[in-house]
Design a protein around this motif. Structure first.
Motif, mmCIF file in Angstrom:
data_model
loop_
_atom_site.group_PDB
_atom_site.id
_atom_site.type_symbol
_atom_site.label_atom_id
_atom_site.label_comp_id
_atom_site.label_asym_id
_atom_site.label_seq_id
_atom_site.Cartn_x
_atom_site.Cartn_y
_atom_site.Cartn_z
ATOM 1 N N ASP A 1 -18.280 1.401 32.913
ATOM 2 C CA ASP A 1 -18.159 0.126 33.633
ATOM 3 C C ASP A 1 -19.246 -0.003 34.701
ATOM 4 O O ASP A 1 -19.798 -1.089 34.908
ATOM 5 C CB ASP A 1 -16.776 -0.020 34.271
ATOM 6 C CG ASP A 1 -15.675 -0.242 33.239
ATOM 7 O OD1 ASP A 1 -15.985 -0.580 32.081
ATOM 8 O OD2 ASP A 1 -14.493 -0.057 33.602
ATOM 9 N N LYS A 2 -19.555 1.104 35.387
ATOM 10 C CA LYS A 2 -20.614 1.082 36.404
ATOM 11 C C LYS A 2 -21.962 0.759 35.779
ATOM 12 O O LYS A 2 -22.756 0.014 36.355
ATOM 13 C CB LYS A 2 -20.696 2.429 37.134
ATOM 14 C CG LYS A 2 -19.630 2.638 38.158
ATOM 15 C CD LYS A 2 -19.808 3.979 38.855
ATOM 16 C CE LYS A 2 -18.664 4.278 39.782
ATOM 17 N NZ LYS A 2 -18.791 5.617 40.396
ATOM 18 N N LEU A 3 -22.236 1.322 34.613
ATOM 19 C CA LEU A 3 -23.500 1.038 33.932
ATOM 20 C C LEU A 3 -23.586 -0.437 33.562
ATOM 21 O O LEU A 3 -24.623 -1.075 33.766
ATOM 22 C CB LEU A 3 -23.645 1.906 32.676
ATOM 23 C CG LEU A 3 -24.887 1.644 31.829
ATOM 24 C CD1 LEU A 3 -26.156 2.044 32.578
ATOM 25 C CD2 LEU A 3 -24.789 2.374 30.495
ATOM 26 N N CYS B 1 -19.938 8.993 23.081
ATOM 27 C CA CYS B 1 -18.752 9.058 23.942
ATOM 28 C C CYS B 1 -17.598 8.244 23.374
ATOM 29 O O CYS B 1 -16.440 8.652 23.475
ATOM 30 C CB CYS B 1 -19.081 8.602 25.352
ATOM 31 S SG CYS B 1 -20.296 9.636 26.170
ATOM 32 N N TYR B 2 -17.899 7.102 22.794
ATOM 33 C CA TYR B 2 -16.827 6.309 22.210
ATOM 34 C C TYR B 2 -16.167 7.095 21.082
ATOM 35 O O TYR B 2 -14.942 7.090 20.943
ATOM 36 C CB TYR B 2 -17.336 4.960 21.703
ATOM 37 C CG TYR B 2 -16.220 4.094 21.178
ATOM 38 C CD1 TYR B 2 -15.404 3.389 22.059
ATOM 39 C CD2 TYR B 2 -15.955 3.996 19.816
ATOM 40 C CE1 TYR B 2 -14.361 2.607 21.599
ATOM 41 C CE2 TYR B 2 -14.905 3.225 19.342
ATOM 42 C CZ TYR B 2 -14.115 2.528 20.236
ATOM 43 O OH TYR B 2 -13.074 1.772 19.776
ATOM 44 N N GLU B 3 -16.973 7.778 20.303
ATOM 45 C CA GLU B 3 -16.435 8.598 19.218
ATOM 46 C C GLU B 3 -15.538 9.705 19.781
ATOM 47 O O GLU B 3 -14.496 10.023 19.215
ATOM 48 C CB GLU B 3 -17.574 9.211 18.405
ATOM 49 C CG GLU B 3 -17.111 9.932 17.157
ATOM 50 C CD GLU B 3 -18.280 10.399 16.317
ATOM 51 O OE1 GLU B 3 -18.316 11.597 16.003
ATOM 52 O OE2 GLU B 3 -19.139 9.564 15.980
ATOM 53 N N PHE C 1 -13.891 -2.237 26.271
ATOM 54 C CA PHE C 1 -15.092 -1.431 26.074
ATOM 55 C C PHE C 1 -16.149 -2.232 25.306
ATOM 56 O O PHE C 1 -17.309 -2.291 25.711
ATOM 57 C CB PHE C 1 -14.746 -0.142 25.306
ATOM 58 C CG PHE C 1 -15.923 0.768 25.097
ATOM 59 C CD1 PHE C 1 -16.228 1.736 26.032
ATOM 60 C CD2 PHE C 1 -16.723 0.650 23.964
ATOM 61 C CE1 PHE C 1 -17.316 2.584 25.856
ATOM 62 C CE2 PHE C 1 -17.810 1.490 23.777
ATOM 63 C CZ PHE C 1 -18.110 2.461 24.722
ATOM 64 N N TRP C 2 -15.744 -2.870 24.211
ATOM 65 C CA TRP C 2 -16.717 -3.593 23.383
ATOM 66 C C TRP C 2 -17.108 -4.928 24.002
ATOM 67 O O TRP C 2 -18.234 -5.392 23.805
ATOM 68 C CB TRP C 2 -16.216 -3.718 21.951
ATOM 69 C CG TRP C 2 -16.184 -2.355 21.330
ATOM 70 C CD1 TRP C 2 -15.095 -1.633 20.962
ATOM 71 C CD2 TRP C 2 -17.323 -1.509 21.091
ATOM 72 N NE1 TRP C 2 -15.481 -0.405 20.509
ATOM 73 C CE2 TRP C 2 -16.838 -0.293 20.562
ATOM 74 C CE3 TRP C 2 -18.696 -1.652 21.258
ATOM 75 C CZ2 TRP C 2 -17.685 0.764 20.210
ATOM 76 C CZ3 TRP C 2 -19.542 -0.601 20.907
ATOM 77 C CH2 TRP C 2 -19.034 0.581 20.385
#
Length: 170
Positions: free
Chosen positions: A46-48, A78-80, A94-95
């Motif tokens: 979220d920060k990115l 990371c999502y994986e 997320f998406w």
């Protein structure tokens, strides 16, 4: 050997030992984003995305390279690693954030890239595929971009009003 040389040799060995110990501790404390807990991973992500939304950079700016590398690591590796632990709402958010990042990164051109099933950009393909699953298709995907654009227009409008008020005040 005299006493001076023994002390010097001992001090050098101590300094080398301390250096290697510090180096080992420093490298072991550096954690990859994927090895964070799911909560920390999502906060870092979220920060990115927030950083990208606040960036006032051109598409060609070299500063994007570092952020793009992080984004790709978050969206692919990371999502994986954390996707199975995420709720449906977290996956959707997320998406949505991935689409937001791409919008701020590439601007208007992202719309045609996301709609093009033959795009050569790997990360755009990953985002499009997963975002369409999480958001129920292209229409929802485009709605995210339109909403983001609307938010950006309102923000720009308020910034313009604030700047004009400051100019008048001066």
């Amino acid at each position: 050997m005299d006493n001076y040389h023994l002390k010097t040799q001992f001090n050098m060995k101590s300094a080398l030992f301390a250096f290697f110990t510090f180096s080992l501790m420093f490298t072991s404390c550096q954690v990859e984003p994927c090895s964070y807990s799911k909560t920390r991973f999502l906060k870092s992500y979220d920060k990115l995305v927030e950083k990208a939304s606040e960036a006032d950079r051109k598409v060609s700016d070299k500063a994007w390279k570092k952020d793009d590398k992080k984004f790709q690591q978050f969206a692919v590796d990371c999502y994986e690693a954390h996707g199975d632990d995420m709720s449906l709402g977290e996956k959707r958010d997320f998406w949505i954030n991935a689409v937001r990042y791409l919008f701020y990164r590439y601007g208007w051109s992202i719309i045609s890239e996301l709609q093009d099933p033959n795009t050569q950009n790997e990360i755009i393909n990953v985002v499009r595929k997963n975002a369409m699953e999480a958001l129920d298709g292209v229409d929802d995907l485009m709605k995210v971009i339109k909403d983001e654009l609307g938010n950006k227009k309102w923000k720009n409008l308020f910034d313009d009003i604030k700047n004009r008020a400051n100019e008048i005040g001066e």
